[in-house]
Design an enzyme around this catalytic site. Structure first.
Site, PDB file in Angstrom:
ATOM      1  N   GLU A 137       0.839  -1.190   0.000  1.00 45.11           N
ATOM      2  CA  GLU A 137       0.000   0.000   0.000  1.00 45.11           C
ATOM      3  C   GLU A 137       0.879   1.247   0.000  1.00 45.11           C
ATOM      4  O   GLU A 137       1.321   1.700   1.073  1.00 45.11           O
ATOM      5  CB  GLU A 137      -0.909   0.029   1.234  1.00 45.11           C
ATOM      6  CG  GLU A 137      -1.888  -1.120   1.304  1.00 45.11           C
ATOM      7  CD  GLU A 137      -3.137  -0.749   2.130  1.00 45.11           C
ATOM      8  OE1 GLU A 137      -4.236  -0.963   1.613  1.00 45.11           O
ATOM      9  OE2 GLU A 137      -2.994  -0.247   3.250  1.00 45.11           O
ATOM     10  N   GLY A 176      -6.476   6.629  -0.089  1.00 50.38           N
ATOM     11  CA  GLY A 176      -7.514   7.649   0.057  1.00 50.38           C
ATOM     12  C   GLY A 176      -7.307   8.887  -0.798  1.00 50.38           C
ATOM     13  O   GLY A 176      -7.968   9.896  -0.593  1.00 50.38           O
ATOM     14  N   SER A 211      -6.593   3.390  -3.126  1.00 46.64           N
ATOM     15  CA  SER A 211      -7.535   3.939  -4.110  1.00 46.64           C
ATOM     16  C   SER A 211      -8.035   2.896  -5.120  1.00 46.64           C
ATOM     17  O   SER A 211      -8.269   3.211  -6.289  1.00 46.64           O
ATOM     18  CB  SER A 211      -6.931   5.152  -4.828  1.00 46.64           C
ATOM     19  OG  SER A 211      -6.704   6.198  -3.899  1.00 46.64           O
TER      20      SER A 211
END
Ligand code: 13P
Length: 257
Positions: free
Chosen positions: A168, A174, A214
């Site tokens: 990540e 986000g 995302s």
């Protein structure tokens, strides 16, 4: 060896018990879209685990977002692996970048958590990933290698089939921005080679490595169709049942019937 794909939703600090119940009921109406070729999990706040355990569609496993490595003790506010196992939890997110950055969790603490989750027979979802500044300095490979090696320091190669890594990149979380699928594939392939070097080839072939940051129904398959990407860890887009089911369909290369 074929690795089963995993779609895991990380709800972070979202959803009351009533809201979690509504999600489960709505996902239940889409249960035929959760094909048995893949694995699914949702990781709600601790408070919703008991309710979801009873009402989630059977294809969807339960995950937790955090754990304390000690079996018990004077650790106010913390939760042990045994407490999670008792609630039917299968997966535990460990070392999420929000915990590393906002709660100061270091590599050594993350490694202790990985070890205790594995010891209890649960599946850690170990998160690694570079931040924006590290990416701009060209350090993505170096950062994920260090985080991976540190977290797996006490893990035997033959335990890796029961472990999941999630790449990540912090800047993608986000933000609506993602690496290109090829870029994510390259970093994930590097993580796999780091695992091979330290734990042996068999472990590296068996460990599942997800992409997170995302991810949504319209981009998930771009990532999960890359050869080394075995699924996705999803925040915002996992909060709505229809979006979760649409991602399952896309990941499995199917369309809504
Ligand atoms: P988003 O999918 O909201 O970017 O969050 C990713 C994440 O942090 C999952 O653990």
């Amino acid at each position: 060896m074929t690795r089963r794909k995993l779609l895991a939703g990380n709800w972070k600090m979202y959803k009351t018990v009533a809201e979690a119940r509504q999600f489960a009921e709505q996902l239940g109406r889409r249960s035929t879209d959760l094909a048995a070729v893949s694995d699914y999990a949702v990781c709600p706040p601790f408070t919703a685990l008991q309710t979801l355990r009873v009402i989630l569609p059977t294809a969807v496993a339960l995950g937790a977002q955090n754990v304390h490595p000690e079996a018990n003790g004077a650790y106010t506010g913390e939760i042990s692996v045994a407490m999670l196992a008792e609630l039917g939890v299968s997966y535990v997110i460990v070392g999420h970048s929000e915990r590393r950055a906002l709660f100061d969790e270091g590599d050594e603490f993350v490694a202790q958590k990985v070890a205790s989750v594995l010891q209890a027979g649960l599946i850690p979802i170990l998160c690694v990933g570079e931040n924006q500044a590290q990416r701009e300095r060209g350090q993505a490979f170096e950062v994920v290698a260090r985080q991976t090696q540190a977290a797996l320091a006490d893990v035997a190669g033959d335990a890796l089939a029961g472990l999941v890594i999630a790449y990540e990149p912090v800047w993608a979380i986000g933000s609506g921005h993602t690496p290109t699928p090829v870029d994510a594939q390259q970093v994930i392939s590097h993580i796999r080679s780091v695992v091979a070097d330290s734990k042996g080839a068999a472990g590296a072939v068996s460990v599942r490595i997800l992409y997170g940051g995302s991810v949504k129904p319209t981009n998930i398959d771009d990532f999960t169709h890359q050869p080394d990407i075995d699924g996705a860890l999803v925040g915002g887009a996992s909060l709505a049942a229809d979006s979760f089911a649409d991602m399952a369909l896309a990941m499995n290369g199917r369309v809504r019937g």
